[in-house]
Design a protein around this motif. Structure first.
Motif, short mmCIF file in Angstrom:
data_model
loop_
_atom_site.label_atom_id
_atom_site.label_comp_id
_atom_site.label_asym_id
_atom_site.label_seq_id
_atom_site.Cartn_x
_atom_site.Cartn_y
_atom_site.Cartn_z
N GLY A 12 102.70 3.39 -73.96
CA GLY A 12 102.46 4.07 -75.24
C GLY A 12 103.77 4.36 -75.95
N TYR A 13 103.85 3.94 -77.20
CA TYR A 13 105.11 4.09 -77.95
C TYR A 13 104.97 5.08 -79.10
N GLY A 14 103.86 5.89 -79.11
CA GLY A 14 103.66 6.86 -80.19
C GLY A 14 104.60 8.05 -80.05
N MET A 15 104.13 9.17 -80.54
CA MET A 15 105.02 10.34 -80.56
C MET A 15 105.55 10.70 -79.17
N MET A 16 104.67 10.67 -78.16
CA MET A 16 105.14 11.05 -76.82
C MET A 16 105.96 9.94 -76.17
N GLY A 17 105.64 8.67 -76.47
CA GLY A 17 106.49 7.59 -75.96
C GLY A 17 107.91 7.79 -76.46
N GLY A 44 102.41 -1.24 -75.43
CA GLY A 44 101.57 -0.74 -76.52
C GLY A 44 100.71 -1.89 -76.97
N ARG A 45 99.62 -1.55 -77.69
CA ARG A 45 98.64 -2.61 -77.99
C ARG A 45 99.07 -3.53 -79.12
N ASP A 46 99.93 -3.02 -80.02
CA ASP A 46 100.32 -3.80 -81.18
C ASP A 46 101.69 -4.44 -80.93
N CYS A 81 101.89 7.78 -71.79
CA CYS A 81 101.97 8.51 -73.07
C CYS A 81 100.90 7.99 -74.04
N THR A 82 99.70 7.81 -73.54
CA THR A 82 98.59 7.31 -74.35
C THR A 82 97.54 8.42 -74.49
N PRO A 83 96.48 8.20 -75.28
CA PRO A 83 95.46 9.24 -75.44
C PRO A 83 94.80 9.62 -74.11
N THR A 86 92.47 7.55 -71.71
CA THR A 86 93.00 6.35 -71.05
C THR A 86 93.80 6.69 -69.78
N HIS A 87 94.09 7.99 -69.58
CA HIS A 87 95.06 8.36 -68.54
C HIS A 87 94.64 7.98 -67.12
N THR A 88 93.37 8.28 -66.79
CA THR A 88 92.95 8.13 -65.39
C THR A 88 93.04 6.69 -64.91
N CYS A 103 102.25 11.75 -66.22
CA CYS A 103 101.17 11.59 -67.19
C CYS A 103 101.21 12.71 -68.21
N GLU A 104 101.14 12.35 -69.49
CA GLU A 104 101.09 13.39 -70.52
C GLU A 104 99.83 14.24 -70.32
N LYS A 105 99.86 15.42 -70.87
CA LYS A 105 98.71 16.32 -70.81
C LYS A 105 97.71 15.96 -71.88
N PRO A 106 96.46 16.35 -71.83
CA PRO A 106 95.81 16.81 -70.61
C PRO A 106 95.66 15.64 -69.65
N PHE A 132 103.33 19.12 -68.81
CA PHE A 132 103.28 20.47 -69.38
C PHE A 132 104.72 20.92 -69.67
N ASN A 133 105.28 20.30 -70.71
CA ASN A 133 106.71 20.49 -71.02
C ASN A 133 107.06 21.89 -71.48
N TYR A 134 106.07 22.63 -72.03
CA TYR A 134 106.43 23.95 -72.59
C TYR A 134 106.89 24.93 -71.52
N ASP A 175 89.98 9.14 -86.04
CA ASP A 175 90.82 8.41 -85.07
C ASP A 175 90.54 8.99 -83.68
N TRP A 176 91.32 8.58 -82.69
CA TRP A 176 90.99 8.95 -81.31
C TRP A 176 90.94 10.46 -81.08
N ARG A 177 91.67 11.21 -81.88
CA ARG A 177 91.71 12.66 -81.66
C ARG A 177 90.37 13.33 -81.94
N GLY A 322 115.77 23.15 -79.02
CA GLY A 322 114.52 22.91 -79.75
C GLY A 322 113.48 22.26 -78.86
N TYR A 323 112.43 21.75 -79.53
CA TYR A 323 111.30 21.10 -78.85
C TYR A 323 111.77 20.01 -77.89
N GLY A 324 112.70 19.15 -78.37
CA GLY A 324 113.17 18.03 -77.56
C GLY A 324 113.75 18.48 -76.23
N1 NAD Z 1 103.45 17.58 -74.49
C1 NAD Z 1 103.41 17.58 -75.81
O1 NAD Z 1 104.10 18.34 -76.49
C2 NAD Z 1 102.49 16.60 -76.51
C3 NAD Z 1 102.53 16.47 -77.90
C4 NAD Z 1 101.71 15.50 -78.51
C5 NAD Z 1 100.86 14.74 -77.73
N2 NAD Z 1 100.81 14.92 -76.38
C6 NAD Z 1 99.91 14.10 -75.53
O2 NAD Z 1 100.50 12.80 -75.38
C7 NAD Z 1 99.48 11.80 -75.35
C8 NAD Z 1 99.74 10.77 -76.45
O3 NAD Z 1 99.77 11.44 -77.70
P1 NAD Z 1 100.67 10.92 -78.92
O4 NAD Z 1 100.76 12.05 -79.87
O5 NAD Z 1 101.91 10.28 -78.41
O6 NAD Z 1 99.69 9.81 -79.51
P2 NAD Z 1 100.05 8.64 -80.56
O7 NAD Z 1 98.77 8.37 -81.29
O8 NAD Z 1 101.28 8.98 -81.34
O9 NAD Z 1 100.40 7.41 -79.60
C9 NAD Z 1 99.40 6.89 -78.76
C10 NAD Z 1 99.91 5.64 -78.07
O10 NAD Z 1 98.89 5.20 -77.18
C11 NAD Z 1 98.51 3.85 -77.48
N3 NAD Z 1 97.09 3.70 -77.13
C12 NAD Z 1 96.62 3.12 -76.01
N4 NAD Z 1 95.28 3.13 -75.96
C13 NAD Z 1 94.88 3.73 -77.08
C14 NAD Z 1 93.59 4.03 -77.59
N5 NAD Z 1 92.48 3.71 -76.93
N6 NAD Z 1 93.55 4.65 -78.79
C15 NAD Z 1 94.67 4.99 -79.46
N7 NAD Z 1 95.93 4.74 -79.01
C16 NAD Z 1 96.02 4.09 -77.82
C17 NAD Z 1 98.88 3.67 -78.94
O11 NAD Z 1 99.07 2.31 -79.23
C18 NAD Z 1 100.17 4.48 -79.01
O12 NAD Z 1 101.25 3.71 -78.49
C19 NAD Z 1 98.14 12.55 -75.47
O13 NAD Z 1 97.63 12.78 -74.19
C20 NAD Z 1 98.54 13.86 -76.13
O14 NAD Z 1 97.67 14.94 -75.82
C21 NAD Z 1 101.63 15.81 -75.76
#
Ligand code: NAD
Length: 380
Positions: A12-17, A44-46, A81-83, A86-88, A103-106, A132-134, A175-177, A322-324
């Motif tokens: 996963g390369y989104g925000m948590m990646g 990542g899928r794309d 770092c995916t939704p 998909t974690h399990t 594994c990212e939370k939850p 659980f980074n906080y 979207d997935w959320r 900060g957060y990082g």
């Molecule tokens: N600890 C924190 O502070 C914190 C903050 C935000 C999110 N999170 C957690 O991190 C995880 C990822 O969140 P994010 O914000 O990085 O998400 P995001 O949408 O920014 O990125 C999701 C990534 O997962 C991939 N992916 C794989 N399967 C997917 C599917 N079926 N649907 C959608 N995307 C899919 C996407 O391509 C993308 O790379 C979640 O479990 C979220 O709860 C944690």
């Protein structure tokens, strides 16, 4: 002497990646570690997006197939770092290939899934951790330490409120959320952090009552067609009874206008009060019942002194973090214990949090008090 390497594969390369990649890169800059993390592969899928992310985040390679990533010989730790839905599956496949798993939370979207992730890791005997980074914000760690050291006396009340405006706009497409099976719930998304901190500071929760609401019940379909029903809560709140006798309240909402990821936690003991507010994340408020009455009120502690948790790895007192920093502290702690562990919070703790989330969900839908045992006993 060159440090041994530990090779990281992020799914996963989104925000948590991005947050985790940043933390692996920065952790060795901020603190001495026994190993050097190497960013081996990201998936990542794309293809276009993951290739760009790999280059920006500093990975040696990328793949569009997470199954390939979890099997690669040049990966020691799989970091998911995916939704949530998909974690399990990814965690089980990584563990079966002998990889340590972060594994990212939850941890999952149900207690049953969380338990199966925990069992996969146990069977394979691999290190495992939940994001659980906080806990690793210096001020939150200091709060926990002060509670343990008796600064508030015996804990009577624990309160956590997390408000965001992420879902306010009804124009945000589906979207997935918004999908219960892949996004989980607001209870688990925001609440899992709060519940983790509650269990960590106060101990197990015995029972809960709760209410939930979904105010925007369908959202437009980004790919055209009919609107899609929203299957998650926009907001929930719960009363908690801890096994040790303390009482708690948690509220989590993604429909709070002009509240950008604001969370507050407060502990009231029989001798003092501690308050953490995310908007002032390097500080704690401390009310000491033993102070002179002339000092009635709370003192503001700057959680940056070299005697405070994490502070000696950070900037001089007064500069703040900060957060990082929470990710750098969290992943830094895990790397420090590579390869023997123990790691924490681990999947067992992630599953314990998930049990409380599920009890809250059942309590809200059934309009009744639910014992956490009711969730755990049917499956354990
Ligand atoms: N600890 C924190 O502070 C914190 C903050 C935000 C999110 N999170 C957690 O991190 C995880 C990822 O969140 P994010 O914000 O990085 O998400 P995001 O949408 O920014 O990125 C999701 C990534 O997962 C991939 N992916 C794989 N399967 C997917 C599917 N079926 N649907 C959608 N995307 C899919 C996407 O391509 C993308 O790379 C979640 O479990 C979220 O709860 C944690």
């Amino acid at each position: 002497m060159a440090l041994p390497e530990v090779r990281i594969g992020i799914v996963g390369y989104g925000m948590m990646g991005r947050a985790h990649s940043y933390a692996y890169t920065a952790a060795p800059v901020m603190r001495p570690l026994p190993v050097r993390p190497r960013l081996a592969v990201i998936s990542g899928r794309d293809e276009g997006k993951v290739a760009r992310a790999a280059s920006a985040y500093g990975f040696e390679s990328w793949t569009a197939d997470w199954r390939e990533l979890v099997q690669r010989r040049d990966v020691d730790i799989v970091d998911i770092c995916t939704p949530p839905g998909t974690h399990t599956e990814i965690a089980a496949a990584a563990a079966a290939n002998g990889k340590a798993v972060i594994c990212e939370k939850p941890l999952a979207v149900s207690y049953a899934q969380a338990l199966s992730a925990m069992e996969s890791a146990r069977r394979a005997n691999v290190l495992n951790a939940v994001g659980f980074n906080y806990r690793r914000l210096p001020a939150v760690s200091l709060m926990k330490r002060m509670v343990d050291e008796g600064a508030v006396g015996k804990v009577r009340l624990w309160r956590g409120v997390w408000l965001s405006d992420e879902f306010v706009d009804p124009g945000i497409p589906f979207d997935w959320r918004f999908d219960r099976t892949i996004g989980g719930s607001t209870i688990a998304d925001l609440g899992s952090h709060l519940i983790d901190m509650a269990l960590w500071m106060v101990g197990d929760v015995a029972e809960v009552s709760a209410q939930s609401g979904t105010f925007v019940t369908e959202r437009s379909n980004a790919s055209g067609g009919r609107p899609v029903p929203v299957t998650v809560d926009d907001a929930s709140s719960a009363l908690l009874r801890f096994q040790g006798g303390a009482r708690g309240v948690v509220e989590m909402a993604r429909v709070a206008v002009r509240r950008p990821c604001d969370f507050t936690i407060e502990v009231n003991g029989d001798r003092g009060t501690l308050v953490f507010e995310y908007a002032r994340l390097n500080e704690l408020l401390y009310g000491d019942g033993g102070d002179s009455p002339g000092l009635y009120g709370m003192r503001r502690i700057r959680a940056e002194h070299e005697t405070h948790p994490y502070a000696r790895h950070w900037w001089p007192v007064g500069q703040g973090v900060g957060y990082g920093a929470s990710f750098i502290n969290h992943l830094g702690d895990l790397l420090e214990r590579w390869p023997d562990g123990p790691w924490e919070p681990d999947f067992a703790q992630g599953a314990a949090v998930q049990a409380v989330c599920e009890a809250i969900e059942r309590a809200a839908s059934g309009r009744r008090w639910v014992a956490v045992d009711e969730v755990t006993s049917t499956l354990s």
